[in-house]
Write a protein that holds these residues in place. Structure first.
Motif, PDB file in Angstrom:
ATOM      1  N   GLN A  98       6.670  18.550   9.971  1.00  0.00           N
ATOM      2  CA  GLN A  98       5.792  18.778  11.123  1.00  0.00           C
ATOM      3  C   GLN A  98       6.559  19.419  12.282  1.00  0.00           C
ATOM      4  OE1 GLN A  98       4.245  14.773  11.561  1.00  0.00           O
ATOM      5  NE2 GLN A  98       2.174  15.497  11.131  1.00  0.00           N
ATOM      6  N   ASN A  99       7.796  18.971  12.490  1.00  0.00           N
ATOM      7  CA  ASN A  99       8.609  19.534  13.553  1.00  0.00           C
ATOM      8  C   ASN A  99       8.701  21.048  13.427  1.00  0.00           C
ATOM      9  OD1 ASN A  99      10.509  17.976  15.647  1.00  0.00           O
ATOM     10  ND2 ASN A  99       9.885  16.567  14.024  1.00  0.00           N
ATOM     11  N   VAL A 100       8.956  21.506  12.209  1.00  0.00           N
ATOM     12  CA  VAL A 100       9.082  22.950  11.995  1.00  0.00           C
ATOM     13  C   VAL A 100       7.725  23.626  12.145  1.00  0.00           C
ATOM     14  CG1 VAL A 100       9.734  24.726  10.338  1.00  0.00           C
ATOM     15  CG2 VAL A 100      11.069  22.627  10.502  1.00  0.00           C
ATOM     16  N   MET A 101       6.678  22.968  11.651  1.00  0.00           N
ATOM     17  CA  MET A 101       5.351  23.587  11.667  1.00  0.00           C
ATOM     18  C   MET A 101       4.790  23.770  13.081  1.00  0.00           C
ATOM     19  SD  MET A 101       3.707  21.864   8.283  1.00  0.00           S
ATOM     20  CE  MET A 101       2.165  22.748   8.133  1.00  0.00           C
ATOM     21  N   VAL A 102       5.268  22.950  14.024  1.00  0.00           N
ATOM     22  CA  VAL A 102       4.810  23.115  15.414  1.00  0.00           C
ATOM     23  C   VAL A 102       5.085  24.541  15.894  1.00  0.00           C
ATOM     24  CG1 VAL A 102       5.318  22.450  17.798  1.00  0.00           C
ATOM     25  CG2 VAL A 102       4.959  20.682  16.080  1.00  0.00           C
ATOM     26  N   SER A 103       6.185  25.108  15.457  1.00  0.00           N
ATOM     27  CA  SER A 103       6.552  26.453  15.906  1.00  0.00           C
ATOM     28  C   SER A 103       5.610  27.537  15.398  1.00  0.00           C
ATOM     29  CB  SER A 103       7.974  26.789  15.448  1.00  0.00           C
ATOM     30  OG  SER A 103       8.879  25.890  16.016  1.00  0.00           O
ATOM     31  N   PHE A 104       4.757  27.209  14.433  1.00  0.00           N
ATOM     32  CA  PHE A 104       3.828  28.213  13.916  1.00  0.00           C
ATOM     33  C   PHE A 104       2.555  28.287  14.741  1.00  0.00           C
ATOM     34  CE2 PHE A 104       5.824  27.237   9.609  1.00  0.00           C
ATOM     35  CZ  PHE A 104       6.698  28.298   9.711  1.00  0.00           C
ATOM     36  N   ASP A 105       2.306  27.269  15.568  1.00  0.00           N
ATOM     37  CA  ASP A 105       1.002  27.212  16.233  1.00  0.00           C
ATOM     38  C   ASP A 105       0.715  28.458  17.060  1.00  0.00           C
ATOM     39  OD1 ASP A 105      -1.468  25.694  16.801  1.00  0.00           O
ATOM     40  OD2 ASP A 105      -0.735  25.868  18.847  1.00  0.00           O
ATOM     41  N   PHE A 106       1.705  28.922  17.814  1.00  0.00           N
ATOM     42  CA  PHE A 106       1.428  30.090  18.666  1.00  0.00           C
ATOM     43  C   PHE A 106       1.257  31.360  17.840  1.00  0.00           C
ATOM     44  CE2 PHE A 106       5.970  30.793  18.302  1.00  0.00           C
ATOM     45  CZ  PHE A 106       6.118  32.171  18.421  1.00  0.00           C
ATOM     46  N   GLN A 107       1.632  31.311  16.563  1.00  0.00           N
ATOM     47  CA  GLN A 107       1.474  32.481  15.698  1.00  0.00           C
ATOM     48  C   GLN A 107       0.223  32.362  14.828  1.00  0.00           C
ATOM     49  OE1 GLN A 107       5.467  33.150  13.738  1.00  0.00           O
ATOM     50  NE2 GLN A 107       5.957  31.248  14.783  1.00  0.00           N
ATOM     51  N   ALA A 108      -0.462  31.198  14.895  1.00  0.00           N
ATOM     52  CA  ALA A 108      -1.594  30.942  14.003  1.00  0.00           C
ATOM     53  C   ALA A 108      -2.878  31.568  14.539  1.00  0.00           C
ATOM     54  CB  ALA A 108      -1.792  29.443  13.831  1.00  0.00           C
ATOM     55  N   LYS A 109      -3.816  31.798  13.622  1.00  0.00           N
ATOM     56  CA  LYS A 109      -5.062  32.455  14.024  1.00  0.00           C
ATOM     57  C   LYS A 109      -6.256  31.502  14.047  1.00  0.00           C
ATOM     58  CE  LYS A 109      -3.745  37.005  12.364  1.00  0.00           C
ATOM     59  NZ  LYS A 109      -2.653  36.571  11.439  1.00  0.00           N
ATOM     60  N   THR A 110      -6.145  30.349  13.396  1.00  0.00           N
ATOM     61  CA  THR A 110      -7.278  29.434  13.310  1.00  0.00           C
ATOM     62  C   THR A 110      -7.719  28.964  14.694  1.00  0.00           C
ATOM     63  OG1 THR A 110      -6.462  28.660  11.206  1.00  0.00           O
ATOM     64  CG2 THR A 110      -8.136  27.317  12.251  1.00  0.00           C
ATOM     65  N   THR A 111      -9.042  28.927  14.918  1.00  0.00           N
ATOM     66  CA  THR A 111      -9.575  28.484  16.199  1.00  0.00           C
ATOM     67  C   THR A 111      -9.645  26.956  16.243  1.00  0.00           C
ATOM     68  OG1 THR A 111     -11.780  28.551  15.292  1.00  0.00           O
ATOM     69  CG2 THR A 111     -11.028  30.526  16.440  1.00  0.00           C
ATOM     70  N   LEU A 112      -9.977  26.442  17.433  1.00  0.00           N
ATOM     71  CA  LEU A 112     -10.103  24.993  17.585  1.00  0.00           C
ATOM     72  C   LEU A 112     -11.203  24.460  16.672  1.00  0.00           C
ATOM     73  CD1 LEU A 112      -9.189  22.476  19.128  1.00  0.00           C
ATOM     74  CD2 LEU A 112     -10.952  22.977  20.805  1.00  0.00           C
ATOM     75  N   GLU A 132       5.941  28.099   4.223  1.00  0.00           N
ATOM     76  CA  GLU A 132       6.946  28.806   5.007  1.00  0.00           C
ATOM     77  C   GLU A 132       7.915  27.826   5.665  1.00  0.00           C
ATOM     78  OE1 GLU A 132       4.536  31.908   7.077  1.00  0.00           O
ATOM     79  OE2 GLU A 132       6.519  32.350   7.919  1.00  0.00           O
ATOM     80  N   ALA A 133       7.361  26.728   6.183  1.00  0.00           N
ATOM     81  CA  ALA A 133       8.201  25.729   6.838  1.00  0.00           C
ATOM     82  C   ALA A 133       9.231  25.189   5.853  1.00  0.00           C
ATOM     83  CB  ALA A 133       7.343  24.602   7.395  1.00  0.00           C
ATOM     84  N   MET A 134       8.794  24.993   4.610  1.00  0.00           N
ATOM     85  CA  MET A 134       9.719  24.487   3.592  1.00  0.00           C
ATOM     86  C   MET A 134      10.867  25.466   3.362  1.00  0.00           C
ATOM     87  SD  MET A 134       8.957  21.458   2.744  1.00  0.00           S
ATOM     88  CE  MET A 134      10.100  21.241   1.385  1.00  0.00           C
ATOM     89  N   GLU A 135      10.557  26.767   3.490  1.00  0.00           N
ATOM     90  CA  GLU A 135      11.624  27.758   3.313  1.00  0.00           C
ATOM     91  C   GLU A 135      12.683  27.619   4.401  1.00  0.00           C
ATOM     92  OE1 GLU A 135       9.913  31.672   2.890  1.00  0.00           O
ATOM     93  OE2 GLU A 135       8.615  30.918   1.276  1.00  0.00           O
ATOM     94  N   TYR A 136      12.219  27.407   5.642  1.00  0.00           N
ATOM     95  CA  TYR A 136      13.192  27.239   6.724  1.00  0.00           C
ATOM     96  C   TYR A 136      14.000  25.963   6.533  1.00  0.00           C
ATOM     97  CZ  TYR A 136      11.066  31.120   9.159  1.00  0.00           C
ATOM     98  OH  TYR A 136      10.621  32.370   9.484  1.00  0.00           O
ATOM     99  N   LEU A 137      13.334  24.914   6.027  1.00  0.00           N
ATOM    100  CA  LEU A 137      14.056  23.662   5.785  1.00  0.00           C
ATOM    101  C   LEU A 137      15.102  23.859   4.692  1.00  0.00           C
ATOM    102  CD1 LEU A 137      11.277  20.928   6.036  1.00  0.00           C
ATOM    103  CD2 LEU A 137      13.100  21.456   7.655  1.00  0.00           C
TER     104      LEU A 137
END
Ligand SMILES: Nc1ncnc2c1ncn2[C@@H]1O[C@H](COP(=O)(O)OP(=O)(O)OP(=O)(O)O)[C@@H](O)[C@H]1O
Ligand SMILES: [Mg+2]
Lengths: 255, 346
Positions: A98-112, A132-137
């Motif tokens: 989850q820590n890594v995935m937080v960094s994707f939020d500003f790049q994500a397209k899904t609406t609220l 993708e997060a798993m790749e960074y890990l």
């Protein structure tokens, strides 16, 4: 040639204290640059100005041809500068993944609304983010700890997680604030290789604050030395090692 | 090229599986509702108990909203009941004075609470910790005093003879909906962003998250749920007055959330259910208990906080999988006592 980062006469005052004084600095594309200096020299403060945590009193920061000083930290991140923190700032009660995935939020397209009702698009994006997060890990050798809470990681792994999280923001410039602090020599050696590898693999520039001179001299192509808020020297590692001003700043006068 | 590869790697069956899961959950919910109806018909669930169940359901909805703001976003607000009050008055005015349909009145209540939350949230969500708490506490009292001085809605006397419209079905549906909304939100990118603000707003900002935006989203959504609870309450109780929704009610909600576990939706269900039923069940005991009902209630709360400082569930959730695993473990324990393989499976 246009530089990736161009810092001009950067100055910040805290009340009467001038913590950083007319600092000039350039970082080119795919460069690995060190920022060193004794304790309290103002290194972290420079990072804080580059990332918008502090607004400089005067001076100018250009990144990728755009002026970025004074704008909000999250806007700077979206212009692709990411950082780690000297005193680790992980999302402690979230999992490593989850820590890594937080960094994707500003790049994500899904609406609220898509998030609330888990639209097919959202599910697809979520699965992609996870992958993708798993790749960074994997890069930071943390993939087997993905589901652990960040606070339960040992110190060295927490530092590596900070780097993974920053990488996930897909920076063009990565700022590392003492990434080896608290690591043993073997961990530091591993980290040195990782930093070098990251720079080559992602074709990004890295600005590194570090007290471990072996690491700095080993990986940095260029070094800036900060003392009492001012740049007292800059050059390639060999020059810096021989510079009498630098030796004096570290060891005191008459050394 | 890389993007495309990842696209095909995504298994479409995930979507199908999710919808099947939703269908099963909805089926189970209808079954539970059916059982409840049967119990009522047979007279096992008397009208008094039914009233308590309904009350618990309504308060649960408001508590869900508070858990989003307090548990998931880490913003201590002490004026949650004020938004319930706005929802209650807003929807009661619609049905009583304008003869609007019940559904519309609920929507008006929700919208009124959400708009007010957006208006006051913008300036006050910049405050941190104690300052935010005091500010929201003050806001709650202001709402109370303002309503007390509006004759149109009966002032301090409140509004009476509001039509009864809230059925068990409506409450049940709303509880399920709000539960699902929060659960889904939390398990999405936006939810992670919200929790990252709670964990460390400086780090969140450095990762591209705008903390104010996410605090606003959670504050408005959480307050809207309080608004819905208010509308349901007005058309259930048929009487509302400003004092019903004062700071004491706000504290009640905080207690429900903290007891159940901040950051656990099922925790809020458990916390609210226990705290609404407990005082009621103590009523049935002997005289000594009856007189000291609230004292016992308080002692139980203190004891719980000593033994489970993170609430009953902490941040854990009750899931079907969890229950299944738990049953398996119990089963394994009963069948092969002391078996090493059973232990390894834990
Ligand atoms: N927010 C602030 N308010 C007042 N003074 C500050 C603030 N931030 C930094 N300083 C001061 O600025 C100076 C530089 O601090 P900084 O943290 O940048 O040093 P540093 O080079 O990173 O040192 P270290 O190697 O110990 O991390 C210190 O004297 C510090 O006390
Ligand atoms: Mg520092």
């Amino acid at each position: 040639m246009e530089q990736l980062l161009n810092v001009k006469n950067l100055t910040i005052k805290f009340g009467g204290l001038t913590a950083v004084n007319t600092v000039n600095m350039q970082i080119g594309d795919n460069n690995l640059v060190g920022l060193i200096g004794p304790n309290g020299a103002g290194k972290t403060t420079v990072f804080n100005m580059l990332t918008g945590v502090y607004k400089p009193t005067s001076g100018k920061i250009d990144f990728n041809g755009e002026r970025i000083d004074g704008i909000k930290p999250y806007d700077i991140t979206s212009k692709r500068i990411a950082r780690t923190f000297q005193n680790i700032r992980l999302f402690k009660d979230l999992t490593v993944l989850q820590n890594v995935m937080v960094s994707f939020d500003f790049q994500a397209k899904t609406t609220l609304l898509g998030s609330i009702f888990h639209s097919p698009h959202q599910m697809k994006e979520e699965a992609k983010m996870k992958e993708e997060a798993m790749e960074y890990l994997k890069i930071m050798k943390l993939d087997d700890k993905a589901d652990e809470l960040a606070k339960n990681l040992p110190y060295g792994e927490q530092r590596r997680l900070e780097i993974a999280r920053a990488l996930a923001a897909k920076p063009k410039l990565l700022l590392l604030d003492e990434p080896a602090a608290g690591m043993n020599p073997q961990e530091t050696a591993e980290l040195t290789e990782m930093i070098r590898w990251i720079k080559e693999e992602f074709k990004i520039s890295v600005l590194l604050i570090e007290h471990d001179m072996k690491l700095v001299m080993n990986v940095c192509e260029y070094i800036y030395v900060l003392s009492f808020g001012e740049i007292i020297a800059s050059g390639v590692p060999e020059e810096i090692q021989k510079n009498p001003k630098v030796i004096e700043a570290y060891l005191g006068k008459g050394a | 090229m890389e993007e495309q590869m990842k696209d095909t790697a995504f298994d479409k069956s995930v979507i199908v599986k999710t919808y099947i899961k939703y269908a099963i959950i909805i089926g189970v919910l209808f079954a539970i509702y059916g059982i409840a109806l049967l119990l009522i018909q047979r007279g096992i669930l008397d009208s008094y108990t039914l009233r308590v169940v309904k009350t618990a359901g309504i308060f649960m909805i408001a508590a869900f909203g508070l858990n989003l703001i307090l548990g998931y976003t880490g913003q201590l607000t002490m004026g949650h009941a004020a938004f319930m009050s706005i929802g209650a008055y807003g929807s009661a005015i619609m049905t009583q004075k304008f003869n609007m349909p019940y559904g519309v009145s609920l929507l008006v209540g929700i919208l009124a609470a959400a708009i007010l939350a957006a208006l006051i949230g913008y300036p006050i969500l910049r405050l941190k910790g104690d300052y935010l708490a005091i500010c929201t506490l003050g806001f709650g009292e202001i709402v109370k005093v303002v309503i007390q001085n509006i004759d149109y809605v009966g002032g301090a006397r409140g509004m009476t003879s509001i039509p009864v419209k809230t059925s068990l079905m409506t409450i049940f549906f709303c509880v399920a909906l709000c539960f699902a909304i929060i659960k889904n939100l939390i398990h999405s990118s936006k939810g992670r962003a919200i929790m990252s603000v709670r964990e460390d707003d400086i780090a969140a900002e450095a990762m591209g998250i705008n903390p104010t935006k996410y605090k606003m989203i959670s504050f408005v959504l959480g307050s809207a749920m309080a608004g819905l609870a208010g509308g349901l309450y007005a058309h259930f109780n048929t009487f509302i007055d400003p004092v019903t929704f004062n700071y004491a009610k706000s504290f009640d909600f905080i207690t429900y959330v903290v007891l159940g576990g901040m950051g656990s939706v099922s925790g809020t269900v458990v916390g609210t259910a226990i705290l609404v039923f407990l005082p009621e069940s103590l009523r049935g005991l002997s005289e000594v208990f009856k007189e000291n009902r609230m004292l016992i209630y308080a002692i139980m709360l203190v004891a719980l906080m000593i033994f489970r400082p993170n609430g009953i569930l902490g941040t854990k959730e009750i899931t079907v999988k969890g229950i299944a695993n738990w049953c398996k473990r119990i089963y394994a324990k009963i069948t092969h006592k002391g078996d090493k393989t059973a232990k390894a499976g834990e």
